[in-house]
Design a protein around this motif. Structure first.
Motif, PDB file in Angstrom:
ATOM      1  N   GLN A  67       0.825  -1.203   0.000  1.00 22.04           N
ATOM      2  CA  GLN A  67       0.000   0.000   0.000  1.00 22.04           C
ATOM      3  C   GLN A  67       0.859   1.253   0.000  1.00 22.04           C
ATOM      4  O   GLN A  67       0.532   2.256  -0.652  1.00 22.04           O
ATOM      5  CB  GLN A  67      -0.934   0.000   1.221  1.00 22.04           C
ATOM      6  N   ARG A  68       1.987   1.199   0.729  1.00 18.74           N
ATOM      7  CA  ARG A  68       2.889   2.346   0.772  1.00 18.74           C
ATOM      8  C   ARG A  68       3.456   2.654  -0.603  1.00 18.74           C
ATOM      9  O   ARG A  68       3.533   3.808  -1.027  1.00 18.74           O
ATOM     10  CB  ARG A  68       4.023   2.056   1.761  1.00 18.74           C
ATOM     11  N   VAL A  69       3.848   1.597  -1.331  1.00 14.31           N
ATOM     12  CA  VAL A  69       4.383   1.779  -2.677  1.00 14.31           C
ATOM     13  C   VAL A  69       3.331   2.428  -3.574  1.00 14.31           C
ATOM     14  O   VAL A  69       3.611   3.385  -4.306  1.00 14.31           O
ATOM     15  CB  VAL A  69       4.849   0.434  -3.259  1.00 14.31           C
ATOM     16  N   LYS A  70       2.117   1.910  -3.524  1.00 14.25           N
ATOM     17  CA  LYS A  70       1.042   2.456  -4.359  1.00 14.25           C
ATOM     18  C   LYS A  70       0.750   3.906  -3.990  1.00 14.25           C
ATOM     19  O   LYS A  70       0.508   4.753  -4.861  1.00 14.25           O
ATOM     20  CB  LYS A  70      -0.225   1.613  -4.199  1.00 14.25           C
ATOM     21  N   GLU A  71       0.782   4.194  -2.694  1.00 14.78           N
ATOM     22  CA  GLU A  71       0.491   5.556  -2.225  1.00 14.78           C
ATOM     23  C   GLU A  71       1.520   6.553  -2.743  1.00 14.78           C
ATOM     24  O   GLU A  71       1.159   7.634  -3.229  1.00 14.78           O
ATOM     25  CB  GLU A  71       0.461   5.563  -0.700  1.00 14.78           C
ATOM     26  N   VAL A  72       2.798   6.194  -2.646  1.00 10.08           N
ATOM     27  CA  VAL A  72       3.846   7.106  -3.107  1.00 10.08           C
ATOM     28  C   VAL A  72       3.792   7.257  -4.624  1.00 10.08           C
ATOM     29  O   VAL A  72       3.911   8.365  -5.161  1.00 10.08           O
ATOM     30  CB  VAL A  72       5.238   6.600  -2.668  1.00 10.08           C
ATOM     31  N   LEU A  73       3.602   6.140  -5.335  1.00 12.08           N
ATOM     32  CA  LEU A  73       3.572   6.199  -6.793  1.00 12.08           C
ATOM     33  C   LEU A  73       2.367   6.983  -7.291  1.00 12.08           C
ATOM     34  O   LEU A  73       2.486   7.846  -8.164  1.00 12.08           O
ATOM     35  CB  LEU A  73       3.557   4.785  -7.371  1.00 12.08           C
ATOM     36  N   ASN A  74       1.200   6.731  -6.723  1.00 10.94           N
ATOM     37  CA  ASN A  74      -0.015   7.413  -7.174  1.00 10.94           C
ATOM     38  C   ASN A  74      -0.018   8.890  -6.794  1.00 10.94           C
ATOM     39  O   ASN A  74      -0.612   9.713  -7.485  1.00 10.94           O
ATOM     40  CB  ASN A  74      -1.255   6.729  -6.599  1.00 10.94           C
TER      41      ASN A  74
END
Length: 273
Positions: free
Chosen positions: A196-203
């Protein structure tokens, strides 16, 4: 790395294959496949990672060098896998088969923070992959590494890998059909928090600074897309992609893909602290 045969010997190939077949559908399969494959292709490290939609990546099997091991878990498996060249195969749904590092590596990748902090720090000289897709939506990447002071894969090594490609794919597909839900006891899965952290930073990358199209471009660059691949993905011309890319650099006060990688990774690290 032990010296191994320089060409495939059919008698050796067949003599050791039953050891792999016996482990189909068991938790010992990946270890048996690795032992068999490495008889014909000299490697220093091996990893098998499963990626599936809306699930954290799972490390099914790994034999890592001592220098690489700590960095692998602290950096690569803690979210920065998303900026690795091999992850582009997941994003773009690459067909099953053999892929070499140079053909996966995006523009300017050797200057990126990820390359310097993980690949160079792990003394990785070369990588080759077998991408497998036993079922729709599942990507299994078998990564083979060569590390300094050993040289990159030779033409003969690569020829052997291509020669074994169909057999490896069939073995993996059969294993998954027999018992795909059973994972090795030493497998490691990322937590949903990391994913979720990866998706949050990327998005959220470039929010309130970049336009929607510029953010699309930035996300594709971070995810390993070349300029041409990003243009194809967005159905725009390469010239238009370059214009948007230049605006991304200007607005974020950057000069290259490597600096864009570094900014993304610094934000990912800051969020995890």
């Amino acid at each position: 790395m032990n010296p191994l045969p320089t060409a495939l010997a059919p008698q050796e190939l067949h003599r050791h294959l039953p050891a792999v077949i016996r482990e189909l559908g068991t938790t010992a399969f990946w270890s048996a496949l690795n032992d068999w494959l490495c008889r014909f292709i000299p490697v220093d490290s091996v990893s098998v990672i499963a990626y599936s939609e809306n699930q954290p990546p799972v490390l099914l099997f790994a034999v890592l060098t001592e220098r690489e091991r700590d960095i692998f878990f602290a950096r690569f498996m803690d979210g920065t896998y998303i900026a690795s060249p091999s992850y582009r195969g997941v994003l773009e749904n690459f067909p099953a088969g053999v892929y070499l590092w140079p053909e996966l590596m995006p523009d300017d990748f050797r200057e990126s923070d990820l390359y310097k902090s993980y690949y160079q720090a792990s003394q990785i000289e070369d990588l080759a992959y077998v991408f497998c897709s036993p079922i729709p939506g599942l990507h299994i990447q078998l990564g083979l590494g060569r590390h300094h002071p050993n040289p990159p894969f030779s033409e003969n090594d690569i020829a052997n890998l291509y020669e074994l490609e169909t057999l490896v794919l069939e073995l993996v597909n059969k294993h998954w059909r027999l018992n795909g839900e059973q994972v090795p006891p030493d497998s490691r899965s990322l937590s949903m928090h990391v994913t979720q952290r990866v998706k949050e930073v990327l998005n959220g990358f470039g929010e309130n600074i970049l336009t929607d199209r510029e953010r699309d471009i930035a996300r594709l660059i971070i995810s390993g897309y070349s300029s041409q691949a990003a243009a194809d993905k967005l159905n725009i011309s390469p010239g238009t992609e370059r214009v948007h890319r230049a605006k991304v650099y200007a607005k974020l006060n950057l000069r290259s893909n490597s600096e864009l990688f570094s900014l993304f990774l610094s934000q990912l690290t800051a969020l995890s602290e």
